[in-house]
Design a protein around this motif. Structure first.
Motif, short mmCIF file in Angstrom:
data_model
loop_
_atom_site.label_atom_id
_atom_site.label_comp_id
_atom_site.label_asym_id
_atom_site.label_seq_id
_atom_site.Cartn_x
_atom_site.Cartn_y
_atom_site.Cartn_z
N LEU A 63 39.53 29.59 18.55
CA LEU A 63 38.43 30.53 18.41
C LEU A 63 37.41 30.35 19.53
N ARG A 86 37.00 28.50 26.56
CA ARG A 86 37.76 28.66 25.32
C ARG A 86 39.03 29.46 25.60
N ILE A 87 40.09 29.20 24.79
CA ILE A 87 41.31 30.02 24.79
C ILE A 87 41.84 30.18 26.23
N THR A 111 38.21 24.83 19.11
CA THR A 111 38.14 25.36 20.48
C THR A 111 39.46 25.94 20.98
N LYS A 112 40.59 25.55 20.38
CA LYS A 112 41.87 26.10 20.82
C LYS A 112 42.16 27.45 20.19
N GLN A 155 39.90 32.09 29.02
CA GLN A 155 39.67 33.53 28.91
C GLN A 155 38.25 33.84 28.46
N PHE A 156 37.60 32.87 27.81
CA PHE A 156 36.27 33.11 27.26
C PHE A 156 35.36 31.92 27.57
#
Lengths: 104, 111, 111, 104
Positions: free
Chosen positions: C32, D81-82, C29-30, D85-86
């Motif tokens: 992708l 996620r990220i 999860t970090k 951002q997503f």
């Protein structure tokens, strides 16, 4: 550097088996062979590899060096290998690999 | 096509030299009839963040370990490319020239 | 074409499990957008004598170390074959399917 | 096992860039598409992948699942996620990936 004569070594490869003979023929690439003498193309070292049979060394390979790369001695001093089953020697004078020398 | 690497702890940047190739001369007299020694090289150095020579598995593994799973096997600096070594080998019939593949390390990576 | 392995000390046969593959599920999860986790496997186990899955460099390295050179880097159990992993990656324009090569360990060896 | 109807999911892939569109077209292999609906061939999971633009999620991919492999929920619960951002969501009922649900 003055023009120097190329190293000459005794040449002999046994035909103990087809496999070993075929492999050891690669030593002919180290210099031109005429009879039992090889004129070395890229090395100053002569080598001898022997199998010890009933206490007596029997030469498998006598030739210009391909793999040792270094030969500080003038005579071919015996070095034992693999629990004294084999001998290796290398030397840096003409035809020095005809006789194994022993001890220090 | 490489994954982006992230790190959990930005303070852990103190580390040894990065994973790379070093010369290593080993004696061959116990194993072979010739040569008496050869340089086979060896890989040494850190595989901590940032991985400069890791693949995607090593990046994912490092990310997993830096997230607190310290018991997992961490990436190791190992040879990833080799050269062959020409030697005088032996069998029951005597001695013979032989080419040993994958004998000399040529490149290192984190795996 | 493999070198024969020899050992200096026949008493050192007590060791952990031999180098091999183990499942390892990691969170993605970090890094992708998807999937949230994947099994990437990892390699664990001993690379001491006798090397069952080492190449010629590892055999020569082990022989060198067993001859008393304990300070040298010893063979390490690492992935030697991989599979790709299909993921949802991201860039400035959004998300997209991507194939990450060498992401899942498939086979281990001593290197 | 009785005959079961195949999972139906909303289908949409953006054409944000040629590269992303070309990659995301692989989702058409997960089942036959007619209009905005896909009938899943090998999965019971629907998925949604979103980019967050000015605080609002914009769907990049709505389709039958290809990579998540598991979808325990009936509705499509948002997972960030990220660094937010997503968004990702996955769910296991027909056309469940049309709306993101929030919170527990």
């Amino acid at each position: 550097k003055p023009l120097q004569q190329k190293r000459r070594c005794f040449f002999q490869i046994t035909e103990s088996t087809k496999h070993n003979y075929r492999q050891n023929k690669k030593y002919t690439a180290a210099g031109s062979v005429s009879g039992s003498v090889q004129v070395c193309e890229t090395t100053d070292c002569c080598v001898g590899y022997y199998r010890i049979i009933n206490g007596t060394p029997k030469a498998d390979i006598l030739a210009c060096d391909r793999i040792e790369k270094s030969c500080p001695d003038e005579t071919c001093k015996a070095q034992t290998r693999i629990n004294n089953q084999f001998l290796t020697c290398m030397c840096n004078t003409d035809l020095c690999n005809g006789n194994i020398t022993w001890g220090k | 096509r490489k994954l982006r690497a992230t790190r959990a702890d930005p303070s852990s940047s103190v580390r040894g030299s990065v994973c790379g190739l070093r010369a290593l001369t080993v004696s061959l007299t116990k194993l072979l009839v010739g040569p008496s020694s050869a340089n086979i090289n060896n890989c040494h150095g850190s595989c901590a963040f940032p991985l400069t020579n890791g693949n995607n598995h090593a990046i994912l593994l490092n990310s997993h370990i830096e997230s607190g799973n310290a018991d997992e096997r961490s990436p190791c600096c190992v040879p990833v490319a080799y050269e062959a070594l020409e030697v005088v080998d032996w069998n029951a019939d005597g001695t013979f020239i032989s080419i040993k593949p994958d004998a000399v390390a040529r490149e290192c990576g984190c795996r």
